[in-house]
Design a protein around this motif. Structure first.
Motif, PDB file in Angstrom:
ATOM      1  N   VAL A 261       3.156   7.195  -2.451  1.00  0.00           N
ATOM      2  CA  VAL A 261       4.493   7.343  -1.878  1.00  0.00           C
ATOM      3  C   VAL A 261       5.023   5.978  -1.458  1.00  0.00           C
ATOM      4  CG1 VAL A 261       5.865   8.439  -0.058  1.00  0.00           C
ATOM      5  CG2 VAL A 261       3.904   9.654  -1.055  1.00  0.00           C
ATOM      6  N   ASN A 262       6.291   5.737  -1.763  1.00  0.00           N
ATOM      7  CA  ASN A 262       6.902   4.446  -1.460  1.00  0.00           C
ATOM      8  C   ASN A 262       8.374   4.655  -1.114  1.00  0.00           C
ATOM      9  OD1 ASN A 262       8.506   1.951  -3.057  1.00  0.00           O
ATOM     10  ND2 ASN A 262       6.870   1.308  -1.693  1.00  0.00           N
ATOM     11  N   THR A 263       8.905   3.792  -0.239  1.00  0.00           N
ATOM     12  CA  THR A 263      10.308   3.889   0.167  1.00  0.00           C
ATOM     13  C   THR A 263      11.029   2.587  -0.156  1.00  0.00           C
ATOM     14  OG1 THR A 263       9.737   5.393   1.966  1.00  0.00           O
ATOM     15  CG2 THR A 263      11.880   4.303   2.086  1.00  0.00           C
ATOM     16  N   ILE A 264      12.218   2.713  -0.709  1.00  0.00           N
ATOM     17  CA  ILE A 264      13.054   1.544  -1.001  1.00  0.00           C
ATOM     18  C   ILE A 264      13.902   1.235   0.236  1.00  0.00           C
ATOM     19  CG2 ILE A 264      14.795   0.557  -2.541  1.00  0.00           C
ATOM     20  CD1 ILE A 264      12.183   1.272  -3.917  1.00  0.00           C
TER      21      ILE A 264
ATOM     22  N   GLY B 183       0.794  -1.217   0.000  1.00  0.00           N
ATOM     23  CA  GLY B 183       0.000   0.000   0.000  1.00  0.00           C
ATOM     24  C   GLY B 183       0.828   1.270   0.000  1.00  0.00           C
ATOM     25  N   HIS B 184       0.118   2.370   0.055  1.00  0.00           N
ATOM     26  CA  HIS B 184       0.690   3.716   0.153  1.00  0.00           C
ATOM     27  C   HIS B 184       1.613   3.789   1.383  1.00  0.00           C
ATOM     28  CE1 HIS B 184       0.779   8.036  -0.231  1.00  0.00           C
ATOM     29  NE2 HIS B 184      -0.057   8.292   0.750  1.00  0.00           N
ATOM     30  N   HIS B 185       2.723   4.471   1.242  1.00  0.00           N
ATOM     31  CA  HIS B 185       3.728   4.611   2.298  1.00  0.00           C
ATOM     32  C   HIS B 185       4.352   3.265   2.686  1.00  0.00           C
ATOM     33  CE1 HIS B 185       3.412   8.878   3.086  1.00  0.00           C
ATOM     34  NE2 HIS B 185       2.106   8.790   3.152  1.00  0.00           N
ATOM     35  N   GLY B 186       4.239   2.269   1.810  1.00  0.00           N
ATOM     36  CA  GLY B 186       4.844   0.972   2.085  1.00  0.00           C
ATOM     37  C   GLY B 186       6.328   0.948   1.747  1.00  0.00           C
TER      38      GLY B 186
ATOM     39  N   VAL C 273      10.181   7.299  -3.421  1.00  0.00           N
ATOM     40  CA  VAL C 273       9.684   7.375  -4.796  1.00  0.00           C
ATOM     41  C   VAL C 273       8.205   7.763  -4.756  1.00  0.00           C
ATOM     42  CG1 VAL C 273       9.373   6.135  -6.966  1.00  0.00           C
ATOM     43  CG2 VAL C 273      11.328   5.590  -5.481  1.00  0.00           C
ATOM     44  N   VAL C 274       7.858   8.813  -5.489  1.00  0.00           N
ATOM     45  CA  VAL C 274       6.469   9.274  -5.551  1.00  0.00           C
ATOM     46  C   VAL C 274       5.983   9.139  -6.986  1.00  0.00           C
ATOM     47  CG1 VAL C 274       4.878  11.204  -5.228  1.00  0.00           C
ATOM     48  CG2 VAL C 274       6.802  10.890  -3.653  1.00  0.00           C
ATOM     49  N   THR C 275       4.950   8.325  -7.183  1.00  0.00           N
ATOM     50  CA  THR C 275       4.318   8.186  -8.486  1.00  0.00           C
ATOM     51  C   THR C 275       2.954   8.859  -8.413  1.00  0.00           C
ATOM     52  OG1 THR C 275       3.684   5.964  -7.772  1.00  0.00           O
ATOM     53  CG2 THR C 275       5.510   6.135  -9.301  1.00  0.00           C
TER      54      THR C 275
END
Length: 268
Positions: A255-258, A95-98, A244-246
């Motif tokens: 929003v996602n974080t690697i 999900g979002h912010h995952g 990373v924001v798509t």
């Protein structure tokens, strides 16, 4: 069994609070501008402080390869003559912010901003003219690829496209009626605040009606099935620590974080 698309809010998402799944809608920003969500019971939370799920109970996920001509050219391929489709397993979604894991042995992992089409009712042998009648709504997907393991762009294998939590989806399902023309939406990706990818859904090789007609001619589509419609050019390598924001015009900002292996497995 309740439909995975139960509810009638024009924009809705799903979160977990105290172990229970709740449907939410956007709330007014906080005094400091913080984005917030509202539960059905009126409670409000900052969106970054809740656990997000994909906005629907997802069924089958159909992913398109090389569905933007500029992306195909970026990879030195011709645009395909018919849709290049592969399936994704449920564990690939987050999900979002995952957090999405970059494997320690990967040398190139890239994002893919994609418009996701959510099917709203059973579809079988649907015509192009009727295709939009079967769409419940739209959301944003970021379909990461581990390019190290890519043997053939036309047939991406499991190691490339089916990693756990490497397909963020959300945060919102926007009702189809609130997206007047899904084939004229701007897409963009930024990494750590720097714009890296821009495109428009008008540049798809195969548009949404074509994809629904094509897929429903091969198999029955069900409510909650999702079609990932491909990505434009502008891919870049991402590493642990990157945010990373798509974003897709009128649909949402995902929003996602690697993270690295250790961080990912400690949190799961």
């Amino acid at each position: 069994m309740q439909s995975p698309l139960a509810g009638n809010a024009p924009v809705r998402g799903r979160i977990v609070v105290n172990g229970a799944i709740h449907e939410v809608e956007p709330a007014s920003p906080g005094a400091d501008g913080t984005a917030r969500v509202r539960l059905a019971d009126g409670r409000i939370f900052p969106e970054s402080e809740v656990q997000w799920l994909p906005p629907v109970e997802v069924g089958t996920v159909f992913a398109l390869g090389l569905n933007y001509a500029d992306h195909a050219a970026e990879l030195a391929f011709k645009a395909p003559e018919q849709p290049l489709v592969f399936l994704k397993g449920p564990n690939a979604l987050t999900g979002h912010h995952g957090h999405s894991r970059r494997p320690a042995d990967a040398s190139y992992m890239h994002y893919e901003c994609e418009l996701a089409v959510v099917i709203g009712k059973t579809a079988r042998h649907v015509s192009r003219a009727d295709a939009y009648d079967y769409v419940a709504g739209y959301t944003v997907a970021n379909d990461y690829a581990i390019r190290d393991y890519l043997e053939n762009y036309y047939r991406p294998n499991l190691r490339v496209k089916n990693r756990d939590a490497c397909t963020p989806l959300g945060p919102w399902l926007v009702d189809a009626a609130h997206v007047p023309d899904p084939m004229k939406l701007a897409l963009r990706t930024s990494v750590n605040g720097k714009l890296t990818q821009q495109g428009n859904t008008s540049d798809m090789v195969f548009d949404i009606p074509h994809l629904i007609a094509y897929l429903s001619s091969l198999m029955t589509l069900s409510p909650g099935d999702v079609i990932l419609t491909g990505t434009p050019e502008g891919l870049a390598n991402v590493v642990a620590g990157d945010t990373v924001v798509t974003e897709i015009e009128g649909v949402g900002r995902l929003v996602n974080t690697i993270v690295d292996d250790q961080t990912y497995y400690c949190s799961h």
